[in-house]
Write a protein that holds these residues in place. Structure first.
Motif, PDB file in Angstrom:
ATOM      1  N   LYS A 100       1.027  -1.301   0.206  1.00 46.08           N
ATOM      2  CA  LYS A 100       0.395  -0.014  -0.044  1.00 46.08           C
ATOM      3  C   LYS A 100       0.639   1.564   0.045  1.00 46.08           C
ATOM      4  O   LYS A 100       1.952   1.314   0.801  1.00 46.08           O
ATOM      5  N   LEU A 101       0.523   2.327  -0.867  1.00 44.85           N
ATOM      6  CA  LEU A 101       1.010   3.069  -1.264  1.00 44.85           C
ATOM      7  C   LEU A 101       1.089   4.270   0.700  1.00 44.85           C
ATOM      8  O   LEU A 101       0.173   4.783   0.816  1.00 44.85           O
ATOM      9  N   LEU A 107       4.012   0.233   1.842  1.00 38.92           N
ATOM     10  CA  LEU A 107       4.128  -0.759   3.474  1.00 38.92           C
ATOM     11  C   LEU A 107       3.532  -1.688   2.876  1.00 38.92           C
ATOM     12  O   LEU A 107       1.860  -1.659   2.205  1.00 38.92           O
ATOM     13  N   ASN A 108       3.860  -2.945   3.992  1.00 36.91           N
ATOM     14  CA  ASN A 108       3.424  -4.536   3.802  1.00 36.91           C
ATOM     15  C   ASN A 108       3.160  -4.600   4.642  1.00 36.91           C
ATOM     16  O   ASN A 108       4.095  -5.051   6.076  1.00 36.91           O
ATOM     17  N   ARG A 109       2.247  -5.157   6.408  1.00 37.65           N
ATOM     18  CA  ARG A 109       1.984  -6.223   6.613  1.00 37.65           C
ATOM     19  C   ARG A 109       2.487  -7.359   6.787  1.00 37.65           C
ATOM     20  O   ARG A 109       1.603  -8.012   5.982  1.00 37.65           O
ATOM     21  N   PHE A 144       8.704  -2.391   3.908  1.00 34.44           N
ATOM     22  CA  PHE A 144       8.858  -1.569   3.017  1.00 34.44           C
ATOM     23  C   PHE A 144       9.668  -1.603   1.577  1.00 34.44           C
ATOM     24  O   PHE A 144      10.100  -2.066   1.514  1.00 34.44           O
ATOM     25  N   ARG A 145       8.812  -0.358   1.132  1.00 34.69           N
ATOM     26  CA  ARG A 145       9.458  -1.160  -0.226  1.00 34.69           C
ATOM     27  C   ARG A 145       9.685   0.819  -0.493  1.00 34.69           C
ATOM     28  O   ARG A 145       8.789   1.812  -0.901  1.00 34.69           O
ATOM     29  N   GLY A 146      11.021   1.093  -1.522  1.00 32.79           N
ATOM     30  CA  GLY A 146      11.215   2.308  -1.458  1.00 32.79           C
ATOM     31  C   GLY A 146      11.224   2.165  -3.397  1.00 32.79           C
ATOM     32  O   GLY A 146      12.536   1.421  -2.991  1.00 32.79           O
ATOM     33  N   ILE A 181       9.160   4.394   6.797  1.00 39.28           N
ATOM     34  CA  ILE A 181       9.198   5.521   6.251  1.00 39.28           C
ATOM     35  C   ILE A 181      10.043   5.984   6.091  1.00 39.28           C
ATOM     36  O   ILE A 181      10.769   6.664   4.821  1.00 39.28           O
ATOM     37  N   ASP A 182      11.495   7.340   7.141  1.00 36.34           N
ATOM     38  CA  ASP A 182      12.238   7.733   7.331  1.00 36.34           C
ATOM     39  C   ASP A 182      13.395   6.578   5.896  1.00 36.34           C
ATOM     40  O   ASP A 182      14.235   6.992   5.565  1.00 36.34           O
TER      41      ASP A 182
END
Length: 210
Positions: free
Chosen positions: A25-26, A37-39, A48-50, A183-184
């Protein structure tokens, strides 16, 4: 590293562990960088994926990963990074992190395995390795981590970079800090890597690795 930092082939086909495309999800878009992000059903911590488009070729970005001194400067929360050994297409790196208070310092041994595709793409698979280095007093050892760095050429001097990670940080991490980190970490890492790569103007950095 010819395999590096290698930082990851940060896991891909690009699903960190068992995540599917629909799971992501963005969560944030800033300066052209997207963070998803993915739970995971097996962890209380999110993956996380950036994703970022960087005006530099794959060779330049690879060298910025392979020079560990430079890599530690653009990798979020990196305090120190040093080469342990190279074994074929696998590189082993010792990494310490400096997370914001009140989190304690973490350390880990990373195995980075690099794949190169016929289209010029580079994928670096990253996983934590246990038992290779002694436990350091005062450090919390991260024993579960997997990730991917993927670099796909999108033009003569443009590359799509994906940085993906799933980790169990060990010890106690306040929920607010864990939420901030996912996020960071990708946002700051990709933003800083992009600035370094584009400022370098295509001149590859020297590698610390053979």
């Amino acid at each position: 590293m010819n395999t590096l930092p290698g930082l990851c082939a940060l896991l891909l086909t690009l699903g960190c562990a068992s995540a599917t495309a629909e799971d992501w999800k963005l969560a944030k878009v800033e300066d052209g960088i997207k963070v998803y992000l993915n739970r995971s059903p097996t962890s209380q911590y999110q993956s996380f994926r950036g994703v970022a488009l960087i005006k530099a070729d794959v060779a330049t970005l690879s060298h910025l990963q392979e020079n560990l001194t430079i890599a530690c400067k653009w990798l979020y929360a990196c305090d120190d990074m040093r080469l342990l050994k190279v074994d074929g297409d696998s590189t082993f790196v010792y990494l310490t992190t400096a997370l914001p208070w009140p989190a304690n310092t973490r350390d880990m041994v990373l195995k980075v395995q690099t794949e190169q595709a016929g289209d010029g793409s580079v994928i670096r698979h990253l996983s934590a390795v246990n038992g290779m280095e002694p436990i350091v007093p005062g450090m919390i050892r991260v024993e579960q981590l997997q990730g991917v760095w993927q670099m796909v050429p999108k033009g003569e001097r443009e590359t799509e970079v994906t940085y993906q990670l799933q980790a169990e940080p060990a010890g106690d991490i306040p929920s607010w800090l864990a939420n901030r980190f996912v996020i960071d970490a990708p946002m700051v890492t990709l933003k800083t890597l992009r600035a370094v790569a584009e400022r370098q103007g295509g001149h590859a950095a020297d590698s610390d690795l053979p």
